[in-house]
Design a protein around this motif. Sequence first.
Motif, PDB file in Angstrom:
ATOM      1  N   GLY A  40      41.752  19.969 -63.867  1.00  0.00           N
ATOM      2  CA  GLY A  40      41.432  19.952 -65.280  1.00  0.00           C
ATOM      3  C   GLY A  40      42.417  19.387 -66.292  1.00  0.00           C
ATOM      4  O   GLY A  40      42.401  19.255 -67.409  1.00  0.00           O
ATOM      5  N   GLY A  41      43.633  19.222 -65.843  1.00  0.00           N
ATOM      6  CA  GLY A  41      44.919  18.779 -66.578  1.00  0.00           C
ATOM      7  C   GLY A  41      46.072  19.418 -65.934  1.00  0.00           C
ATOM      8  O   GLY A  41      46.299  19.971 -64.784  1.00  0.00           O
ATOM      9  N   GLU A  42      47.049  19.007 -66.418  1.00  0.00           N
ATOM     10  CA  GLU A  42      48.578  19.242 -65.831  1.00  0.00           C
ATOM     11  C   GLU A  42      48.813  21.004 -65.971  1.00  0.00           C
ATOM     12  O   GLU A  42      49.452  21.392 -65.086  1.00  0.00           O
ATOM     13  N   PHE A 100      29.715  13.334 -51.063  1.00  0.00           N
ATOM     14  CA  PHE A 100      31.156  12.909 -50.981  1.00  0.00           C
ATOM     15  C   PHE A 100      31.719  12.859 -52.219  1.00  0.00           C
ATOM     16  O   PHE A 100      31.024  12.290 -53.122  1.00  0.00           O
ATOM     17  N   THR A 101      33.082  13.272 -52.354  1.00  0.00           N
ATOM     18  CA  THR A 101      33.619  13.126 -53.587  1.00  0.00           C
ATOM     19  C   THR A 101      34.576  12.057 -53.650  1.00  0.00           C
ATOM     20  O   THR A 101      35.630  11.991 -52.783  1.00  0.00           O
ATOM     21  N   LEU A 102      34.426  10.857 -54.493  1.00  0.00           N
ATOM     22  CA  LEU A 102      35.413   9.969 -54.520  1.00  0.00           C
ATOM     23  C   LEU A 102      36.267   9.960 -55.775  1.00  0.00           C
ATOM     24  O   LEU A 102      35.878   9.815 -56.858  1.00  0.00           O
ATOM     25  N   THR A 111      41.749  13.684 -61.794  1.00  0.00           N
ATOM     26  CA  THR A 111      41.096  14.512 -62.757  1.00  0.00           C
ATOM     27  C   THR A 111      39.509  13.949 -62.888  1.00  0.00           C
ATOM     28  O   THR A 111      38.839  14.544 -63.672  1.00  0.00           O
ATOM     29  N   SER A 112      39.382  12.855 -62.319  1.00  0.00           N
ATOM     30  CA  SER A 112      37.760  12.372 -62.380  1.00  0.00           C
ATOM     31  C   SER A 112      37.411  11.998 -60.935  1.00  0.00           C
ATOM     32  O   SER A 112      38.159  11.773 -60.145  1.00  0.00           O
ATOM     33  N   TYR A 116      26.917   9.995 -59.000  1.00  0.00           N
ATOM     34  CA  TYR A 116      26.706  10.910 -60.095  1.00  0.00           C
ATOM     35  C   TYR A 116      28.438  10.894 -60.586  1.00  0.00           C
ATOM     36  O   TYR A 116      29.493  11.017 -60.002  1.00  0.00           O
ATOM     37  N   SER A 117      28.314  10.849 -62.129  1.00  0.00           N
ATOM     38  CA  SER A 117      29.726  10.765 -62.771  1.00  0.00           C
ATOM     39  C   SER A 117      30.208  12.274 -62.987  1.00  0.00           C
ATOM     40  O   SER A 117      29.433  13.015 -63.600  1.00  0.00           O
ATOM     41  N   ILE A 118      31.384  12.668 -63.187  1.00  0.00           N
ATOM     42  CA  ILE A 118      31.717  13.898 -63.176  1.00  0.00           C
ATOM     43  C   ILE A 118      31.724  14.152 -64.841  1.00  0.00           C
ATOM     44  O   ILE A 118      31.420  15.206 -65.355  1.00  0.00           O
ATOM     45  N   ARG A 119      31.959  13.238 -65.514  1.00  0.00           N
ATOM     46  CA  ARG A 119      31.622  12.942 -66.931  1.00  0.00           C
ATOM     47  C   ARG A 119      30.020  13.831 -67.442  1.00  0.00           C
ATOM     48  O   ARG A 119      29.837  14.498 -68.361  1.00  0.00           O
ATOM     49  N   ASP A 120      29.014  13.124 -66.714  1.00  0.00           N
ATOM     50  CA  ASP A 120      27.554  13.370 -67.026  1.00  0.00           C
ATOM     51  C   ASP A 120      27.731  14.983 -66.362  1.00  0.00           C
ATOM     52  O   ASP A 120      26.564  15.670 -67.299  1.00  0.00           O
ATOM     53  N   ILE A 121      28.149  15.032 -65.566  1.00  0.00           N
ATOM     54  CA  ILE A 121      28.056  16.645 -65.026  1.00  0.00           C
ATOM     55  C   ILE A 121      28.650  17.785 -66.072  1.00  0.00           C
ATOM     56  O   ILE A 121      28.251  18.699 -66.468  1.00  0.00           O
ATOM     57  N   GLN A 122      30.015  17.292 -66.628  1.00  0.00           N
ATOM     58  CA  GLN A 122      30.436  18.132 -67.546  1.00  0.00           C
ATOM     59  C   GLN A 122      29.624  17.944 -68.869  1.00  0.00           C
ATOM     60  O   GLN A 122      29.783  19.268 -69.587  1.00  0.00           O
TER      61      GLN A 122
END
Length: 713
Positions: A179-181, A254-256, A262-263, A285-291
Amino acid sequence: MGPGLGLRLLLVLVGLGAAARSAVPRTARPFPEVQQMVHRFSHEAISNYSIFLVAPQTRTLYVGAKNAIFALPLESVNQPAKMISWEVPKNLRDSCTRKGKKEAECHNYIRILEFADESHLFTCGTFAFDPQCGFIKVANFSSVERQESGRGKCPFEPTQQSAAVMVDPVFVGSTFLRGGESGEDDKIYFFFTETAREYDFYEQVKVPRVARVCKGDLGGLKTLQKRWTTFLKTQLVCLDPESGTNFNLLKDVFTLHSVNGTSAVFYGIFSAQRDGGQVSAVCAYSIRDIQKAMNGRFKEFKHDCDKWTSVMGGDVPEPRPGACITKSMKLAGFGSSLALPDRVLTFVRDHPLMDQVVHPLEMGPVLIKLDTQYLRIAVHRVRSVSGQEYDMLYLGTEDGHLHKAVKIAQKAVVIEDLTLFPEPQPIQSLQLHQSWLYVGSSTEVTQVNITDCERYKSCIECVLGRDPSCAWSRELGACIRHQGQSGLLQDLTSLSILTLCPQGTEDVPVTVEVLVSLAARVVLPCTPPSAWATCMWQRPSQDATVYALHSDGLEFTVTEETLGDYICQCMEGGAGGVVASYSLVRGSSSANAWKTTERNYSVLVGLLLFFLGFAAGSGCFFIYERKRRERLQRELLSRERNGLDLMQSNTTSCSHEPHTPSSPEDERHPLATAKKNGSLNGFPHLYINELDKDQARIYLTGVPLAKCDETSI
């Protein structure tokens, strides 16, 4: 054929339409051809090669199997390998079977294989329904050390994918995203299928879910003690807008990852519940849509009105339930999840479900495949010659096929179908690394080169292959795996083959002359070079109704109008040529008459020989029977002259006991009646009929030799 017959051009669409081509593999390679393209590894008495771990630094592929762990060379898995045997002792196996478990399940199936640190691997196995974990020293790779109980870490059963002992939900996979550094907002995402409670239907409805927890979640102080305080979940939607089919059973994910981690884009394999799992779909699915869904409204069940509703913003406590403990929350006095107030923990316990669902990218599946059950998926991103990136999908089926697809615009198209095994078997795992794909199954590890550009022998084949990693080099005159260099030919979208590839001499097939007779049913083959090619026939007849068009040929009944030249041309992407050429010629009358006469003569000769053979055989049999009867009559006359009796006659009745010969000469006589092994002079009992009350008969091969009764003495 002269111009008077009026050649007509008949377009025959042999390939499928553009909408359906995505589901039909462009090319299919059978097992004998694939055998030359892969490396294989297997070990005697070992099965279930299902867990992979890649170690790039040591160029090693670690494989977890049944009762064993292997270390294979990454470049070629068929080279010598290292092996650690980790079996269950016999007494524990016997105890397992006595508890009602199947013998095949009472072994140690490796389910976890990860890096503990740079020098050790961490591994867990089912160990006959008593999970065990341990560590392996990478340097010597000789044994599993420091073994400990794996309960809560490793599945109990070989088919389970998580340590949770439950039927619902069905766990599919998980992934970790930064989620970040600082690492404060790092999260773990889980994917599973469960029975939905929010739908008021008469029957249970299965829905796919995505859930997430914060990596730094320590649980609550009193409420949710030693339990997650950040667990939130929502529904994944994989709906085909054209057919209305809802693919609600999640099979694999599968996670690309992005470059910085981070994305991500999640690719999932789904099947339809009402279609028995034989229809598969792939949704992304985009991680942004899930978030966005996780940060939206909560869903709750209202008992007073007996329905599910959204929770209004004013009813949500602060700090927001399910949020990770970040720097801003620490400044507000919440140093960890242990410091969260009970009202927040109670709310997140009672409201884990989010109101907003997650729709796929492109608002629908990127691929739908009928009559196929996909089990495993792997994806990587490839940069083309133009610099545009394409997602390459590798899909493993339940019958051992590997489908290679490329996502172009909004849809993925299957460009290749590889038959990996001689007999169908499910693909259990897929692992990508650079230009190799490692396939795990029950019987072996299969290593597939996913950038085998050399198999395309021409510029047209190379470009039409639509593999973004392959391009045609005019300088080398070959299809090569490109590294971004300029001057290469490649086009995945417009497919302007004629403007890209140099025009060479076309190989025209030889025209085949076909002798036919009127009213004969004829099929002229024409196999297109790919399933996406469009073929057309040039034919003599003007009446299109007399022809039956097939994907691999033209069928019709021969008439005077259908005699002539036939040419089949197949085109794809504007390129192609003549695939087959025929000339239908009516056979001559004299030739046909001669063939008919020759055939009739052969039949007559065969019948004559049959009757002659039958007559000869009957004559021989008649002569044999006549001679046999004459021989028997001579023997009877000889017996009467010598005064031999067949039966003893001391009484007025016939004795049932045969006479015992007094000399070797009597024994050699063909009618001697001495008992030999319960038989009459060596002849078995089947030649002797039972005696009547009034008389006795002795038969030899059905011929009565003598007869006696009370008045015969």
